[in-house]
Design a protein around this motif. Structure first.
Motif, PDB file in Angstrom:
ATOM      1  N   GLY A 199       0.784  -1.212   0.061  1.00 28.59           N
ATOM      2  CA  GLY A 199       0.042   0.091   0.051  1.00 28.59           C
ATOM      3  C   GLY A 199       0.588   1.156   0.091  1.00 28.59           C
ATOM      4  O   GLY A 199       2.122   1.366   0.140  1.00 28.59           O
ATOM      5  N   PRO A 200       0.328   2.484  -0.017  1.00 33.28           N
ATOM      6  CA  PRO A 200       0.907   3.695  -0.117  1.00 33.28           C
ATOM      7  C   PRO A 200       1.456   4.051   1.261  1.00 33.28           C
ATOM      8  O   PRO A 200       0.848   4.681   2.252  1.00 33.28           O
ATOM      9  N   PRO A 201       2.673   4.092   1.536  1.00 30.69           N
ATOM     10  CA  PRO A 201       3.467   4.466   2.552  1.00 30.69           C
ATOM     11  C   PRO A 201       3.484   5.663   3.090  1.00 30.69           C
ATOM     12  O   PRO A 201       3.243   6.096   4.259  1.00 30.69           O
ATOM     13  N   LEU A 202       3.168   6.906   2.104  1.00 32.10           N
ATOM     14  CA  LEU A 202       3.213   8.220   2.490  1.00 32.10           C
ATOM     15  C   LEU A 202       1.711   8.453   3.257  1.00 32.10           C
ATOM     16  O   LEU A 202       1.486   9.140   4.313  1.00 32.10           O
ATOM     17  N   VAL A 203       0.732   7.601   2.695  1.00 33.32           N
ATOM     18  CA  VAL A 203      -0.683   7.600   3.248  1.00 33.32           C
ATOM     19  C   VAL A 203      -0.471   7.197   4.797  1.00 33.32           C
ATOM     20  O   VAL A 203      -1.217   7.647   5.566  1.00 33.32           O
ATOM     21  N   TYR A 204       0.134   5.733   4.895  1.00 32.76           N
ATOM     22  CA  TYR A 204       0.011   5.356   6.126  1.00 32.76           C
ATOM     23  C   TYR A 204       0.692   6.128   7.189  1.00 32.76           C
ATOM     24  O   TYR A 204       0.239   6.356   8.380  1.00 32.76           O
ATOM     25  N   ALA A 205       1.701   6.929   6.882  1.00 31.97           N
ATOM     26  CA  ALA A 205       2.345   7.989   7.495  1.00 31.97           C
ATOM     27  C   ALA A 205       1.488   9.162   7.997  1.00 31.97           C
ATOM     28  O   ALA A 205       1.348   9.465   9.128  1.00 31.97           O
ATOM     29  N   ALA A 206       0.797   9.625   6.990  1.00 36.03           N
ATOM     30  CA  ALA A 206      -0.279  10.557   7.444  1.00 36.03           C
ATOM     31  C   ALA A 206      -1.266  10.282   8.358  1.00 36.03           C
ATOM     32  O   ALA A 206      -1.539  10.655   9.298  1.00 36.03           O
ATOM     33  N   ARG A 229      -1.961  21.794   6.462  1.00 39.64           N
ATOM     34  CA  ARG A 229      -0.829  21.264   6.222  1.00 39.64           C
ATOM     35  C   ARG A 229       0.331  21.329   7.416  1.00 39.64           C
ATOM     36  O   ARG A 229       1.584  21.462   7.057  1.00 39.64           O
ATOM     37  N   GLN A 230      -0.021  21.283   8.775  1.00 35.06           N
ATOM     38  CA  GLN A 230       0.674  21.686   9.718  1.00 35.06           C
ATOM     39  C   GLN A 230       1.273  20.434  10.388  1.00 35.06           C
ATOM     40  O   GLN A 230       2.065  20.199  11.088  1.00 35.06           O
ATOM     41  N   PHE A 231       0.900  19.196   9.713  1.00 35.76           N
ATOM     42  CA  PHE A 231       1.298  17.919   9.992  1.00 35.76           C
ATOM     43  C   PHE A 231       2.551  17.804   8.950  1.00 35.76           C
ATOM     44  O   PHE A 231       2.169  17.732   7.805  1.00 35.76           O
ATOM     45  N   GLU A 232       3.643  17.261   9.412  1.00 34.33           N
ATOM     46  CA  GLU A 232       4.800  17.195   8.562  1.00 34.33           C
ATOM     47  C   GLU A 232       4.492  15.903   7.382  1.00 34.33           C
ATOM     48  O   GLU A 232       4.932  16.061   6.292  1.00 34.33           O
ATOM     49  N   SER A 233       3.898  14.944   8.026  1.00 33.42           N
ATOM     50  CA  SER A 233       3.507  13.741   7.061  1.00 33.42           C
ATOM     51  C   SER A 233       2.468  14.129   5.829  1.00 33.42           C
ATOM     52  O   SER A 233       2.549  13.762   4.728  1.00 33.42           O
ATOM     53  N   VAL A 234       1.579  14.961   6.388  1.00 33.04           N
ATOM     54  CA  VAL A 234       0.422  15.448   5.350  1.00 33.04           C
ATOM     55  C   VAL A 234       0.813  16.442   4.518  1.00 33.04           C
ATOM     56  O   VAL A 234       0.543  16.242   3.315  1.00 33.04           O
ATOM     57  N   ASP A 235       1.870  17.266   5.016  1.00 36.26           N
ATOM     58  CA  ASP A 235       2.606  18.111   3.792  1.00 36.26           C
ATOM     59  C   ASP A 235       3.257  17.576   2.756  1.00 36.26           C
ATOM     60  O   ASP A 235       3.138  17.604   1.733  1.00 36.26           O
ATOM     61  N   TYR A 238       0.656  15.552   0.447  1.00 34.53           N
ATOM     62  CA  TYR A 238       0.219  16.588  -0.601  1.00 34.53           C
ATOM     63  C   TYR A 238       0.962  17.075  -1.782  1.00 34.53           C
ATOM     64  O   TYR A 238       0.445  17.255  -2.748  1.00 34.53           O
ATOM     65  N   ASP A 239       2.505  16.963  -1.643  1.00 34.55           N
ATOM     66  CA  ASP A 239       3.219  17.270  -2.631  1.00 34.55           C
ATOM     67  C   ASP A 239       4.050  16.049  -3.321  1.00 34.55           C
ATOM     68  O   ASP A 239       4.886  16.529  -3.932  1.00 34.55           O
ATOM     69  N   SER A 240       3.519  14.951  -3.077  1.00 31.90           N
ATOM     70  CA  SER A 240       4.198  13.914  -3.549  1.00 31.90           C
ATOM     71  C   SER A 240       3.879  13.245  -4.864  1.00 31.90           C
ATOM     72  O   SER A 240       2.800  13.435  -5.342  1.00 31.90           O
ATOM     73  N   GLU A 241       4.755  12.585  -5.403  1.00 30.55           N
ATOM     74  CA  GLU A 241       4.667  11.657  -6.638  1.00 30.55           C
ATOM     75  C   GLU A 241       3.530  10.690  -6.532  1.00 30.55           C
ATOM     76  O   GLU A 241       2.431  10.529  -7.349  1.00 30.55           O
ATOM     77  N   ASP A 242       3.400  10.186  -5.324  1.00 31.19           N
ATOM     78  CA  ASP A 242       2.426   9.237  -4.956  1.00 31.19           C
ATOM     79  C   ASP A 242       0.964   9.817  -4.924  1.00 31.19           C
ATOM     80  O   ASP A 242       0.112   9.151  -5.346  1.00 31.19           O
TER      81      ASP A 242
END
Length: 261
Positions: A199-206, A229-235, A238-242
């Motif tokens: 699955g999508p690791p950046l989504v898991y992190a968020a 976008r004050q959570f680092e993982s969310v920021d 939202y700017d990711s290739e994924d």
């Protein structure tokens, strides 16, 4: 040479961590420090996406703190290493999924170790309890976590009496996700771990950062921090290739290819 109290195995993007400290897989200070180093390395390794924790053997997942080691000088308030007791309880920014495969007795600090995971699978013979009350000490992490996760009165009964629950009751109260025959537990846990690893690791992190931080916030404050976008993982997400890959894959009716960036 003394054998390591913990065994690890990398299966693709899944790290399996097996507590292997005969006879009962109890955790002393040395073992806790080893676990902390393992989970810190897992957290910081971009190639690893999911951790799976379990105990060696068929009887014990983990009975918790090693009281014999404590009697020999291990201080209850000693240095547990990075991540606190068991390496997970206080590990900062653990934004990857962790699965616990509870293969037997899961008591005291062992139960707290399992509660540090995101999903708990249990063998059909697994049992859970917080017997600290009988040894004159407090199940500190469970006192914080458990009343927030299961009905208050059930949590307080466990904390105040040390009553033992079987896997079926654990599932009924909501801290066990799935129950499997003992000989199928690791097979099912690995299936779930592999599913999450795809699955999508950046989504898991968020998800993990939002859930963790929102516990101390009002709903509106949490939503404001997300939208701003004050959570680092969310920021990062939202700017990711994924993020773009997910939208493209949906429109092109294909499976997405997650890169974690």
């Amino acid at each position: 040479m003394t054998a390591s109290p913990v065994r690890t195995e990398r299966r693709g993007r899944v790290l399996e961590v097996t507590l292997d400290r005969p006879k009962a897989n109890a955790i002393d200070l040395k073992t806790s420090i080893v676990l902390g180093d393992i989970f810190k390395e897992f957290r910081d390794d971009p190639e690893m996406r999911v951790a799976l924790i379990t105990g060696a053997g068929e009887k014990f997942f983990c009975p918790g703190w090693d009281l014999k080691a404590a009697a020999d000088g291990d201080a209850v308030d000693g240095d547990y290493g990075v991540g606190g007791f068991g390496g997970l309880q206080e590990m900062r920014a653990m934004n990857k999924p962790v699965i616990a495969a509870v293969n037997g007795i899961c008591f005291g600090g062992g139960f707290e170790w399992a509660l540090s995971a995101d999903i708990i699978l249990a063998a059909d013979h697994a049992t859970f309890a917080l017997p600290e009350i009988r040894s004159g000490t407090v199940a500190d992490a469970a006192s914080v976590k458990l009343p927030k996760r299961i009905p208050y009165h059930i949590a307080m009964e466990m904390l105040l009496t040390g009553r033992r629950l079987d896997a079926e009751e654990g599932a009924r109260w909501g801290f066990v996700n799935q129950i499997h025959p003992a000989d199928k537990l690791m097979e099912e846990a690995r299936k779930l771990a592999d599913h999450l690893a795809s699955g999508p690791p950046l989504v898991y992190a968020a998800i993990k950062e939002i859930v963790r931080e929102a516990e101390a916030l009002t709903f509106q404050d949490a939503m404001n921090r997300i939208t701003k976008r004050q959570f680092e993982s969310v920021d990062v997400l939202y700017d990711s290739e994924d993020q773009m890959e997910g939208a493209r894959a949906f429109s092109e009716k294909r499976d997405p290819v997650w890169k974690g960036k």
